[in-house]
Design a protein around this motif. Structure first.
Motif, PDB file in Angstrom:
ATOM      1  N   ALA A   1      12.703  32.046  20.257  1.00 48.42           N
ATOM      2  CA  ALA A   1      12.041  33.005  21.152  1.00 48.42           C
ATOM      3  C   ALA A   1      12.836  33.158  22.441  1.00 48.42           C
ATOM      4  O   ALA A   1      12.936  34.254  23.007  1.00 48.42           O
ATOM      5  CB  ALA A   1      10.616  32.542  21.455  1.00 48.42           C
ATOM      6  N   ALA A   2      13.426  32.051  22.897  1.00 50.77           N
ATOM      7  CA  ALA A   2      14.215  32.099  24.132  1.00 50.77           C
ATOM      8  C   ALA A   2      15.403  33.041  23.986  1.00 50.77           C
ATOM      9  O   ALA A   2      15.740  33.787  24.906  1.00 50.77           O
ATOM     10  CB  ALA A   2      14.690  30.694  24.503  1.00 50.77           C
ATOM     11  N   LEU A   3      16.009  33.019  22.804  1.00 49.77           N
ATOM     12  CA  LEU A   3      17.153  33.896  22.560  1.00 49.77           C
ATOM     13  C   LEU A   3      16.681  35.353  22.544  1.00 49.77           C
ATOM     14  O   LEU A   3      17.301  36.232  23.130  1.00 49.77           O
ATOM     15  CB  LEU A   3      17.824  33.516  21.231  1.00 49.77           C
ATOM     16  CG  LEU A   3      19.116  34.247  20.886  1.00 49.77           C
ATOM     17  CD1 LEU A   3      20.179  34.053  21.964  1.00 49.77           C
ATOM     18  CD2 LEU A   3      19.662  33.770  19.538  1.00 49.77           C
TER      19      LEU A   3
ATOM     20  N   ALA B   1      20.015  23.080  19.227  1.00 55.78           N
ATOM     21  CA  ALA B   1      20.393  24.345  18.577  1.00 55.78           C
ATOM     22  C   ALA B   1      21.380  24.087  17.450  1.00 55.78           C
ATOM     23  O   ALA B   1      21.358  24.763  16.413  1.00 55.78           O
ATOM     24  CB  ALA B   1      20.991  25.307  19.601  1.00 55.78           C
ATOM     25  N   GLU B   2      22.241  23.114  17.668  1.00 57.29           N
ATOM     26  CA  GLU B   2      23.209  22.737  16.642  1.00 57.29           C
ATOM     27  C   GLU B   2      22.452  22.183  15.423  1.00 57.29           C
ATOM     28  O   GLU B   2      22.770  22.500  14.279  1.00 57.29           O
ATOM     29  CB  GLU B   2      24.164  21.680  17.224  1.00 57.29           C
ATOM     30  CG  GLU B   2      25.178  21.090  16.268  1.00 57.29           C
ATOM     31  CD  GLU B   2      26.329  22.028  15.907  1.00 57.29           C
ATOM     32  OE1 GLU B   2      26.519  23.038  16.596  1.00 57.29           O
ATOM     33  OE2 GLU B   2      26.998  21.742  14.910  1.00 57.29           O
ATOM     34  N   HIS B   3      21.436  21.373  15.704  1.00 58.55           N
ATOM     35  CA  HIS B   3      20.669  20.742  14.639  1.00 58.55           C
ATOM     36  C   HIS B   3      19.924  21.770  13.786  1.00 58.55           C
ATOM     37  O   HIS B   3      19.895  21.671  12.570  1.00 58.55           O
ATOM     38  CB  HIS B   3      19.688  19.737  15.258  1.00 58.55           C
ATOM     39  CG  HIS B   3      18.952  18.929  14.252  1.00 58.55           C
ATOM     40  ND1 HIS B   3      19.573  17.960  13.492  1.00 58.55           N
ATOM     41  CD2 HIS B   3      17.660  18.945  13.860  1.00 58.55           C
ATOM     42  CE1 HIS B   3      18.688  17.424  12.679  1.00 58.55           C
ATOM     43  NE2 HIS B   3      17.516  18.008  12.877  1.00 58.55           N
ATOM     44  N   THR B   4      19.300  22.761  14.445  1.00 55.36           N
ATOM     45  CA  THR B   4      18.487  23.729  13.691  1.00 55.36           C
ATOM     46  C   THR B   4      19.320  24.883  13.145  1.00 55.36           C
ATOM     47  O   THR B   4      18.821  25.654  12.325  1.00 55.36           O
ATOM     48  CB  THR B   4      17.401  24.355  14.586  1.00 55.36           C
ATOM     49  OG1 THR B   4      18.054  25.070  15.654  1.00 55.36           O
ATOM     50  CG2 THR B   4      16.487  23.300  15.181  1.00 55.36           C
ATOM     51  N   GLY B   5      20.527  25.037  13.659  1.00 47.87           N
ATOM     52  CA  GLY B   5      21.341  26.169  13.206  1.00 47.87           C
ATOM     53  C   GLY B   5      21.235  27.363  14.142  1.00 47.87           C
ATOM     54  O   GLY B   5      21.958  28.348  13.987  1.00 47.87           O
ATOM     55  N   LEU B   6      20.335  27.298  15.131  1.00 47.79           N
ATOM     56  CA  LEU B   6      20.235  28.419  16.067  1.00 47.79           C
ATOM     57  C   LEU B   6      21.518  28.599  16.871  1.00 47.79           C
ATOM     58  O   LEU B   6      21.766  29.646  17.459  1.00 47.79           O
ATOM     59  CB  LEU B   6      19.045  28.256  17.027  1.00 47.79           C
ATOM     60  CG  LEU B   6      18.771  29.581  17.743  1.00 47.79           C
ATOM     61  CD1 LEU B   6      17.883  30.479  16.909  1.00 47.79           C
ATOM     62  CD2 LEU B   6      18.248  29.395  19.140  1.00 47.79           C
ATOM     63  N   ILE B   7      22.342  27.580  16.873  1.00 43.65           N
ATOM     64  CA  ILE B   7      23.611  27.667  17.595  1.00 43.65           C
ATOM     65  C   ILE B   7      24.452  28.837  17.077  1.00 43.65           C
ATOM     66  O   ILE B   7      25.251  29.397  17.834  1.00 43.65           O
ATOM     67  CB  ILE B   7      24.406  26.330  17.473  1.00 43.65           C
ATOM     68  CG1 ILE B   7      25.587  26.308  18.441  1.00 43.65           C
ATOM     69  CG2 ILE B   7      24.864  26.084  16.046  1.00 43.65           C
ATOM     70  CD1 ILE B   7      25.243  26.293  19.891  1.00 43.65           C
TER      71      ILE B   7
ATOM     72  N   LEU C   1      32.921  26.422  21.153  1.00 42.40           N
ATOM     73  CA  LEU C   1      32.501  26.635  19.770  1.00 42.40           C
ATOM     74  C   LEU C   1      31.933  25.317  19.256  1.00 42.40           C
ATOM     75  O   LEU C   1      32.576  24.279  19.385  1.00 42.40           O
ATOM     76  CB  LEU C   1      33.752  26.994  18.965  1.00 42.40           C
ATOM     77  CG  LEU C   1      33.642  28.044  17.896  1.00 42.40           C
ATOM     78  CD1 LEU C   1      33.143  29.352  18.484  1.00 42.40           C
ATOM     79  CD2 LEU C   1      35.007  28.252  17.254  1.00 42.40           C
ATOM     80  N   SER C   2      30.743  25.371  18.687  1.00 43.35           N
ATOM     81  CA  SER C   2      30.166  24.139  18.146  1.00 43.35           C
ATOM     82  C   SER C   2      30.653  23.947  16.705  1.00 43.35           C
ATOM     83  O   SER C   2      31.089  24.898  16.064  1.00 43.35           O
ATOM     84  CB  SER C   2      28.651  24.214  18.191  1.00 43.35           C
ATOM     85  OG  SER C   2      28.204  24.944  17.077  1.00 43.35           O
ATOM     86  N   PRO C   3      30.552  22.721  16.188  1.00 46.76           N
ATOM     87  CA  PRO C   3      31.006  22.463  14.812  1.00 46.76           C
ATOM     88  C   PRO C   3      30.351  23.390  13.793  1.00 46.76           C
ATOM     89  O   PRO C   3      30.995  23.869  12.869  1.00 46.76           O
ATOM     90  CB  PRO C   3      30.580  21.006  14.570  1.00 46.76           C
ATOM     91  CG  PRO C   3      30.517  20.398  15.926  1.00 46.76           C
ATOM     92  CD  PRO C   3      30.121  21.497  16.866  1.00 46.76           C
ATOM     93  N   ARG C   4      29.073  23.652  13.987  1.00 49.41           N
ATOM     94  CA  ARG C   4      28.370  24.507  13.030  1.00 49.41           C
ATOM     95  C   ARG C   4      28.928  25.937  13.016  1.00 49.41           C
ATOM     96  O   ARG C   4      29.005  26.570  11.969  1.00 49.41           O
ATOM     97  CB  ARG C   4      26.883  24.529  13.403  1.00 49.41           C
ATOM     98  CG  ARG C   4      26.018  25.036  12.311  1.00 49.41           C
ATOM     99  CD  ARG C   4      24.980  23.996  11.967  1.00 49.41           C
ATOM    100  NE  ARG C   4      23.946  24.579  11.131  1.00 49.41           N
ATOM    101  CZ  ARG C   4      22.811  23.955  10.846  1.00 49.41           C
ATOM    102  NH1 ARG C   4      22.584  22.750  11.341  1.00 49.41           N
ATOM    103  NH2 ARG C   4      21.935  24.523  10.076  1.00 49.41           N
ATOM    104  N   GLN C   5      29.301  26.431  14.187  1.00 44.19           N
ATOM    105  CA  GLN C   5      29.909  27.766  14.239  1.00 44.19           C
ATOM    106  C   GLN C   5      31.251  27.775  13.538  1.00 44.19           C
ATOM    107  O   GLN C   5      31.620  28.729  12.865  1.00 44.19           O
ATOM    108  CB  GLN C   5      30.125  28.195  15.696  1.00 44.19           C
ATOM    109  CG  GLN C   5      28.891  28.537  16.459  1.00 44.19           C
ATOM    110  CD  GLN C   5      29.257  28.798  17.911  1.00 44.19           C
ATOM    111  OE1 GLN C   5      29.345  27.885  18.718  1.00 44.19           O
ATOM    112  NE2 GLN C   5      29.498  30.058  18.227  1.00 44.19           N
ATOM    113  N   LEU C   6      31.969  26.685  13.777  1.00 40.78           N
ATOM    114  CA  LEU C   6      33.305  26.539  13.217  1.00 40.78           C
ATOM    115  C   LEU C   6      33.287  26.638  11.700  1.00 40.78           C
ATOM    116  O   LEU C   6      34.209  27.146  11.077  1.00 40.78           O
ATOM    117  CB  LEU C   6      33.844  25.179  13.653  1.00 40.78           C
ATOM    118  CG  LEU C   6      35.283  24.854  13.397  1.00 40.78           C
ATOM    119  CD1 LEU C   6      36.172  25.806  14.171  1.00 40.78           C
ATOM    120  CD2 LEU C   6      35.574  23.416  13.818  1.00 40.78           C
ATOM    121  N   HIS C   7      32.217  26.133  11.104  1.00 39.96           N
ATOM    122  CA  HIS C   7      32.139  26.093   9.653  1.00 39.96           C
ATOM    123  C   HIS C   7      31.311  27.240   9.082  1.00 39.96           C
ATOM    124  O   HIS C   7      31.027  27.264   7.898  1.00 39.96           O
ATOM    125  CB  HIS C   7      31.597  24.729   9.198  1.00 39.96           C
ATOM    126  CG  HIS C   7      32.488  23.597   9.623  1.00 39.96           C
ATOM    127  ND1 HIS C   7      32.063  22.565  10.432  1.00 39.96           N
ATOM    128  CD2 HIS C   7      33.809  23.384   9.403  1.00 39.96           C
ATOM    129  CE1 HIS C   7      33.077  21.756  10.662  1.00 39.96           C
ATOM    130  NE2 HIS C   7      34.146  22.228  10.059  1.00 39.96           N
TER     131      HIS C   7
END
Ligand code: C2E
Ligand code: CA
Ligand code: CA
Ligand code: CA
Length: 279
Positions: free
Chosen positions: A32-34, A80-86, A116-122
């Motif tokens: 919601a914040a996004l 955000a990294e944990h949930t994927g919202l990143i 860039l977070s690891p999740r974005q990287l992949h």
């Protein structure tokens, strides 16, 4: 004066205990914040040590939380990294930062650094998203630097590094962030598409002392000569004093970032302070 939006959130204690805020509730409110545009970016200048000119800016995300006030990225990026919202958040950051760089770069070159977070990287959309953002803003790939942490890269196999290589081949700069904090095999540096090493603040802290910590001096010296031998530029983080800046320049560091030059600031303030007002 700071813009009204900034001041509104400074009423909240920025240092209140992270654990006092329920991580579940923060996590639940991220999407919601996004949507409600509660995230904003601050920019911190990157200073070319040879002449003291501003070379670029690192974009750093903050959350203007309606209840808890201004939250730093350490409070919500891991969630955000944990949930994927990143992934959507990171795309928003990239888009904002690249557009801002375009506004600032009128008549000059100013690079923007984006974390860039690891999740974005992949994520499979990294390359197409980045191309789309650059094209729609009309920004050259060489005006963008993506910062990736050492720990996200070391141990990645060739396939996982492909998207970064693709971006690097387009001309996007890749910086290895928080360098020195992981357990990297220095020989692996040659297999990474990095153009810059960002030496972690923990290694520049010892240079604040009079006299400087000789172990830290030796460490910085060694990293700089290794980096330069590999064709990499060195950016130093956490430069807080003139003494530290002088030594780091003498040790051959290329670019510096830290409170000695400027704290991260909202775009309008950055533009005013660094001579690149938005049109
Ligand atoms: P980082 O990428 O290592 O960013 C540098 C951090 O050091 C920033 O903290 C900055 O405000 C702080 N800093 C700068 N100069 C000094 C100094 O002279 N002394 C001290 N003590 N600190 C200084 P910040 O803004 O709280 O960001 C923390 C971390 O959050 C960043 O560390 C980065 O890993 C992450 N982050 C920030 N924005 C984003 C983003 O958009 N996406 C992702 N994935 N991560 C982000
Ligand atoms: Ca960074
Ligand atoms: Ca860093
Ligand atoms: Ca860091």
């Amino acid at each position: 004066a700071k813009d009204a939006g900034g001041n509104r959130y400074e009423l909240a204690d920025p240092d209140s205990d992270a654990r006092a805020i329920d991580r579940h509730s923060l996590t639940n409110h991220l999407p919601a914040a996004l949507e409600r545009d509660e995230f904003f970016l601050e920019y911190q200048p990157l200073i070319r040590m040879s002449d003291g000119h501003v070379d670029g800016a690192e974009a750093l995300v903050r959350w203007a939380h309606p209840v808890h006030g201004r939250l730093g990225p350490d409070r919500f990026i891991p969630l955000a990294e944990h949930t994927g919202l990143i992934v959507p958040l990171g795309r928003w950051v990239l888009e904002q930062a690249v557009r801002q760089a375009c506004d600032w770069a009128v008549g000059r070159t100013l690079r923007v650094n984006v974390n860039l977070s690891p999740r974005q990287l992949h994520h499979p959309d990294l390359v197409p998203d980045t191309i789309a953002v650059l094209e729609s803003a009309g920004v050259e790939p060489s005006s963008l630097c993506l910062e990736v942490t050492e720990s996200a890269l070391i141990g990645a196999d060739a396939d996982e590094l492909k998207p970064l290589w693709q971006l690097a081949e387009m001309g996007v700069d890749i910086a290895l962030d928080d360098f020195g904090t992981g357990y990297s095999n220095l020989a692996n540096l040659r297999k990474l598409p990095a153009t810059t090493l960002k030496l972690d603040r923990s290694f520049t802290q010892g240079l604040q002392r009079h006299p400087a910590d000789p172990v830290d001096v030796t460490f910085v010296e060694g990293i700089v000569s290794l980096a330069h031998a590999l064709g990499l530029a060195v950016t130093v983080e956490g430069v807080e004093t003139e003494h530290q800046a002088d030594q780091l320049r003498d040790l051959g560091c290329d670019t510096a970032q830290g409170w000695y030059y400027a704290r991260p600031a909202p775009a309008a303030e950055f533009g005013r302070d660094w001579g690149c007002p938005s049109p």
